[in-house]
Design a protein around this motif. Structure first.
Motif, PDB file in Angstrom:
ATOM      1  N   SER B  37       0.775  -1.242   0.002  1.00  0.00           N
ATOM      2  CA  SER B  37       0.013   0.056  -0.073  1.00  0.00           C
ATOM      3  C   SER B  37       0.950   1.228   0.076  1.00  0.00           C
ATOM      4  CB  SER B  37      -1.005   0.024   1.054  1.00  0.00           C
ATOM      5  OG  SER B  37      -0.265   0.323   2.219  1.00  0.00           O
ATOM      6  N   PHE B  38       1.971   1.162   0.549  1.00  0.00           N
ATOM      7  CA  PHE B  38       2.962   2.310   0.323  1.00  0.00           C
ATOM      8  C   PHE B  38       4.146   2.028  -0.640  1.00  0.00           C
ATOM      9  CE2 PHE B  38       1.698   1.992   5.041  1.00  0.00           C
ATOM     10  CZ  PHE B  38       1.294   3.475   5.010  1.00  0.00           C
ATOM     11  N   SER B  39       3.883   1.257  -1.525  1.00  0.00           N
ATOM     12  CA  SER B  39       5.086   1.195  -2.548  1.00  0.00           C
ATOM     13  C   SER B  39       4.702   1.766  -3.811  1.00  0.00           C
ATOM     14  CB  SER B  39       5.277  -0.326  -2.452  1.00  0.00           C
ATOM     15  OG  SER B  39       5.773  -0.937  -1.564  1.00  0.00           O
ATOM     16  N   GLY B  40       5.599   1.694  -4.895  1.00  0.00           N
ATOM     17  CA  GLY B  40       5.291   2.422  -5.935  1.00  0.00           C
ATOM     18  C   GLY B  40       5.034   1.380  -6.869  1.00  0.00           C
ATOM     19  N   GLU B  41       4.236   1.586  -7.878  1.00  0.00           N
ATOM     20  CA  GLU B  41       3.437   0.604  -8.879  1.00  0.00           C
ATOM     21  C   GLU B  41       4.599  -0.346  -9.514  1.00  0.00           C
ATOM     22  OE1 GLU B  41       0.654   4.245  -9.758  1.00  0.00           O
ATOM     23  OE2 GLU B  41       0.994   2.822 -11.473  1.00  0.00           O
ATOM     24  N   ARG B  42       5.836   0.414  -9.926  1.00  0.00           N
ATOM     25  CA  ARG B  42       6.779  -0.235 -10.746  1.00  0.00           C
ATOM     26  C   ARG B  42       7.323  -1.516  -9.916  1.00  0.00           C
ATOM     27  NH1 ARG B  42      11.639   0.789 -11.150  1.00  0.00           N
ATOM     28  NH2 ARG B  42      11.544   2.818 -10.137  1.00  0.00           N
ATOM     29  N   TYR B  61      -2.620   6.193  -1.232  1.00  0.00           N
ATOM     30  CA  TYR B  61      -3.478   6.740  -0.260  1.00  0.00           C
ATOM     31  C   TYR B  61      -4.253   8.189  -0.414  1.00  0.00           C
ATOM     32  CZ  TYR B  61      -1.899   3.406   3.185  1.00  0.00           C
ATOM     33  OH  TYR B  61      -2.114   2.205   4.008  1.00  0.00           O
ATOM     34  N   GLU B  62      -3.313   9.085  -1.170  1.00  0.00           N
ATOM     35  CA  GLU B  62      -4.009  10.324  -1.667  1.00  0.00           C
ATOM     36  C   GLU B  62      -5.272   9.951  -2.633  1.00  0.00           C
ATOM     37  OE1 GLU B  62      -1.009  12.771  -3.138  1.00  0.00           O
ATOM     38  OE2 GLU B  62       0.134  12.763  -1.304  1.00  0.00           O
ATOM     39  N   ILE B  63      -5.000   9.157  -3.650  1.00  0.00           N
ATOM     40  CA  ILE B  63      -6.041   8.944  -4.529  1.00  0.00           C
ATOM     41  C   ILE B  63      -7.241   8.372  -3.479  1.00  0.00           C
ATOM     42  CG2 ILE B  63      -6.705   7.364  -6.481  1.00  0.00           C
ATOM     43  CD1 ILE B  63      -3.909   7.292  -7.438  1.00  0.00           C
ATOM     44  N   VAL B  64      -7.272   7.492  -2.889  1.00  0.00           N
ATOM     45  CA  VAL B  64      -8.270   6.823  -2.187  1.00  0.00           C
ATOM     46  C   VAL B  64      -8.922   8.010  -1.118  1.00  0.00           C
ATOM     47  CG1 VAL B  64      -8.934   5.291  -0.522  1.00  0.00           C
ATOM     48  CG2 VAL B  64      -7.379   4.559  -2.225  1.00  0.00           C
ATOM     49  N   PHE B  65      -8.204   8.572  -0.717  1.00  0.00           N
ATOM     50  CA  PHE B  65      -8.652   9.852   0.345  1.00  0.00           C
ATOM     51  C   PHE B  65      -9.491  10.584  -0.369  1.00  0.00           C
ATOM     52  CE2 PHE B  65      -5.177   8.894   3.881  1.00  0.00           C
ATOM     53  CZ  PHE B  65      -6.329   8.172   4.499  1.00  0.00           C
ATOM     54  N   GLN B  66      -9.089  11.145  -1.698  1.00  0.00           N
ATOM     55  CA  GLN B  66      -9.834  11.915  -2.526  1.00  0.00           C
ATOM     56  C   GLN B  66     -10.991  11.366  -2.978  1.00  0.00           C
ATOM     57  OE1 GLN B  66      -6.719  13.398  -5.108  1.00  0.00           O
ATOM     58  NE2 GLN B  66      -5.692  14.567  -3.630  1.00  0.00           N
ATOM     59  N   ASP B  67     -11.236  10.336  -3.063  1.00  0.00           N
ATOM     60  CA  ASP B  67     -12.438   9.629  -3.438  1.00  0.00           C
ATOM     61  C   ASP B  67     -13.653   9.742  -2.630  1.00  0.00           C
ATOM     62  OD1 ASP B  67     -14.445   8.008  -4.660  1.00  0.00           O
ATOM     63  OD2 ASP B  67     -13.236   6.211  -4.595  1.00  0.00           O
ATOM     64  N   ALA B 254      -4.575  -2.658  -8.303  1.00  0.00           N
ATOM     65  CA  ALA B 254      -4.149  -3.548  -7.407  1.00  0.00           C
ATOM     66  C   ALA B 254      -3.797  -2.643  -6.152  1.00  0.00           C
ATOM     67  CB  ALA B 254      -3.024  -4.364  -7.921  1.00  0.00           C
ATOM     68  N   ASN B 255      -2.730  -1.591  -6.513  1.00  0.00           N
ATOM     69  CA  ASN B 255      -2.449  -0.888  -5.401  1.00  0.00           C
ATOM     70  C   ASN B 255      -3.577  -0.424  -4.620  1.00  0.00           C
ATOM     71  OD1 ASN B 255      -0.110   0.144  -4.103  1.00  0.00           O
ATOM     72  ND2 ASN B 255       0.611   1.266  -5.831  1.00  0.00           N
ATOM     73  N   ILE B 256      -4.701   0.172  -5.081  1.00  0.00           N
ATOM     74  CA  ILE B 256      -5.749   0.646  -4.448  1.00  0.00           C
ATOM     75  C   ILE B 256      -6.355  -0.311  -3.846  1.00  0.00           C
ATOM     76  CG2 ILE B 256      -8.326   1.664  -4.912  1.00  0.00           C
ATOM     77  CD1 ILE B 256      -7.043   3.414  -6.961  1.00  0.00           C
ATOM     78  N   GLN B 257      -6.382  -1.463  -4.224  1.00  0.00           N
ATOM     79  CA  GLN B 257      -6.995  -2.678  -3.318  1.00  0.00           C
ATOM     80  C   GLN B 257      -6.142  -2.764  -2.276  1.00  0.00           C
ATOM     81  OE1 GLN B 257      -7.268  -6.780  -4.959  1.00  0.00           O
ATOM     82  NE2 GLN B 257      -7.946  -5.761  -7.159  1.00  0.00           N
TER      83      GLN B 257
END
Lengths: 330, 290
Positions: B37-42, B61-67, B254-257
């Motif tokens: 959850s804290f890692s980069g996608e690559r 986290y920012e993406i999810v928090f902004q949703d 997957a990262n958002i998951q």
């Protein structure tokens, strides 16, 4: 606790010391008994009204509602259907190849779950029981209970992440030069995934009752066994296992009772059209044909079939264990 | 005590190894999800993330928090949990108290009515039709009412009430308290332990539940966070109906998951150290009495 005067119930209008004495010459003991009880305990009975209403509406009404399996049901129509159609829906599913596929899958997954998920907690409890350091034992227990507390959605999500093509499992396979496997999309992997995640989720929690049963075994029995020259294995075989046998039998009966209702929610979360050939079970088929395709009567017929088999299984397991080992649920 | 034999010491060693493996296998998925959850996608895609985050960032986290939908669903979960637990507590307490009165005429029947439902249920379809025709769809009552009494919890509570000293209730009764008064002023204050345990049992199970919301809520803004997570999971795999077209997008998915899993599990993980032993003792009580 006996019904002596000291345990006279609260709410008694006339706490009668005489009531403990045998009463003679009553005309209709049942009727007057009820009248007395109602007069004395009406406040208690009134507390039971809402809960009884709950059981009536949300538990027993749906049981009766199963008659729609034998009646034609129209969405939006009566709860109990429109007209009798007899066994039409039963015949329909008996002639439905998909039904037999989901039936086989249910037996497979149920059987594998019973075979693997039932013994694991016993073994784990026996191992934990041999740990002498209390703090270590506590730690292992706390960790192993953890998955039980999480939502099944989270468990499914974690399972998917672990098995993803870039997940840890495929990563480890990579060390051995293995190509990544698309576990979630391959029908032949579904049963393994299901049973594996089930063990991961329930093994630790399942040890609770066994550990409790283990503490009740008399130490003297071990002492006696040692004097008779029993080694560790013999002690486990002749003292420990018989000691937890009632617990084992009880849980086995319960597991057999749940045989047909294989982890419906988990299957629903983990499967997809690609894995239907091995993953689709009776309850998910009921869900799809009922809720998604609106064939309510048809789905209810299958659901009823499933429930009846479950009931037969649990009652016969109970009977069998009462006759053979003398332990039963009721 | 005899000196442990050589083979027993070997056994102890093997046992230690096995239990360590159990701990590792149980914990690893959690640690890995947290790290992801804290890692980069690559780095995730390259399979580099194991125990620690690689390419640390908080973007997901920012993406999810902004949703806003995520927050809305999170709020729904809180609301549903509170309402459903409250309803469940009232009904369960009332019935458990009634059942604990051993002198009560017809008590056996009342117990039987509850226990029978543990072995035979109406099934999915009749329940669905019932809830739908009662007009409970798209309301919190579709979640709260059909699950208002868990028979298991009921039996635990009944067992606790049965063990309370009867003398106190008798004294209160002589002092003129009604049954309701006795329950509210004498029994419940004495039962804080079991009431707290039951509140925990119910709230954890309602927090974790997803299926009734999935069945009975038609609008996304009414979903609890578990269904939000479920939709993410279903979207990123299998059917691929949530725009998982390109590799890139599904990776973000997957990262958002991972982030959603962490956030959904967080409250449970926070209370876990405190609630675990109550659950354990509750299970044993229920098992003995049930």
């Amino acid at each position: 606790m006996s019904t002596s005067t000291t345990s006279a119930p609260p709410g008694t209008e006339d706490p009668p010391p005489a009531s403990a004495a045998p009463r003679r010459g009553k005309r209709d003991p049942a009727r007057t008994g009820w009248r007395r009880a109602l007069r004395r305990d009406w406040q208690l009975y009134s507390l039971a009204i809402l809960p009884l209403l709950f059981f009536l509406v949300f538990r027993y009404l749906p049981m009766i509602g199963n008659v729609i399996a034998f009646r034609r049901f129209e969405p939006g129509g009566s709860l109990f259907g429109e007209e009798w159609v007899g066994l039409r829906y039963v015949q329909m599913f008996l002639n439905d190849p998909t039904f037999w596929q989901v039936f086989r899958n249910t037996l497979w997954i149920g059987g594998l779950t019973l075979l693997f998920c039932f013994p694991v907690p016993i073994v784990l409890a026996l191992l934990l029981n041999e740990v002498r350091r209390r703090s270590l034992k506590r730690f292992v227990q706390s960790v192993s209970y953890l998955p039980h507390f999480l939502s099944i959605v989270i468990v499914a999500g974690i399972t998917m992440q672990m098995l993803a093509s870039d997940g840890p499992v495929n990563h480890i396979l990579g060390w051995f030069g293995h190509e990544p496997i698309r576990f979630i999309q391959e029908p032949e992997w579904f049963r393994t995934i299901y049973v594996g995640s089930e063990i991961w989720q329930t093994a630790g929690w399942g040890t609770i009752l066994y550990l409790a049963a283990l503490t009740t075994i008399d130490e003297d029995l071990y002492e006696a066994a040692r004097i008779d020259g029993a080694n560790r294995w013999q002690q486990i075989w002749h003292v420990t296992l018989p000691g937890i046998r009632p617990t084992m039998v009880t849980l086995l009966i319960l597991n057999i009772g749940a045989f047909m209702a294989v982890g419906f929610e988990k299957v629903l979360l983990l499967y997809n059209p690609l894995t239907y050939p091995t993953a689709d079970v009776i309850s998910t088929y009921v869900y799809r044909s009922g809720v998604e395709s609106n064939s309510f009567s048809y789905a209810a017929a299958i659901g009823l079939f499933e429930a009846v088999i479950g009931l037969v299984l649990i009652t016969s397991a109970n009977q069998l264990s009462r006759r053979t080992v003398g332990t039963s649920l009721w | 005590m005899v000196k442990p034999s050589c083979s027993y010491r070997v056994f102890q060693g093997v046992n230690g190894v096995v239990l360590t493996l159990v701990v590792l296998v149980t914990l690893y998925p959690f640690v890995n999800i947290l790290a992801r959850s804290f890692s980069g996608e690559r780095q995730i895609r390259a399979g580099e993330v194991t125990l620690l985050p690689k390419g640390f960032n908080l973007t997901t986290y920012e993406i999810v928090f902004q949703d806003s939908m995520f927050w809305r669903n999170y709020g729904n979960t809180v609301l549903y949990t509170v309402v459903a637990t409250a309803v469940a507590m009232v009904l369960t307490t009332c019935y458990a108290y009634v059942l604990s009165k051993k002198h009560l005429k017809g008590r056996g029947v009342l117990v039987g009515i509850a226990v029978f439902t543990m072995f035979f249920t109406g099934g999915l379809i009749p329940n669905y039709i019932l809830v739908t025709s009662l007009g409970l769809k798209n309301s919190v009552w579709a979640i709260a009412l059909p699950n208002a009494i868990s028979v298991f919890n009921l039996l635990v509570m009944k067992a606790f009430f049965e063990n309370l000293p009867t003398e106190l209730e008798e004294a209160a009764q002589i002092d003129g308290l009604s049954t309701y008064g006795i329950l509210l002023r004498i029994v419940l204050p004495l039962s804080k332990a079991v009431v707290a345990t039951m509140v925990l049992f119910y709230s954890v199970s309602f927090w974790n539940s997803w299926f009734s919301a999935f069945l009975y809520m038609d609008r996304t803004d009414l979903m609890p966070v578990t269904v939000y997570l479920r939709n993410l999971i279903q979207g990123a795999t299998g059917g691929g109906n949530a725009g998982a077209g390109t590799e890139q997008l599904s990776q973000v998915g997957a990262n958002i998951q991972s982030v959603t899993i962490v956030l959904t599990a967080l409250p449970i993980l926070c209370v876990y150290p405190f609630v675990q032993r109550y659950f354990v003792s509750g299970v044993m009580l229920g098992a003995v009495k049930g």
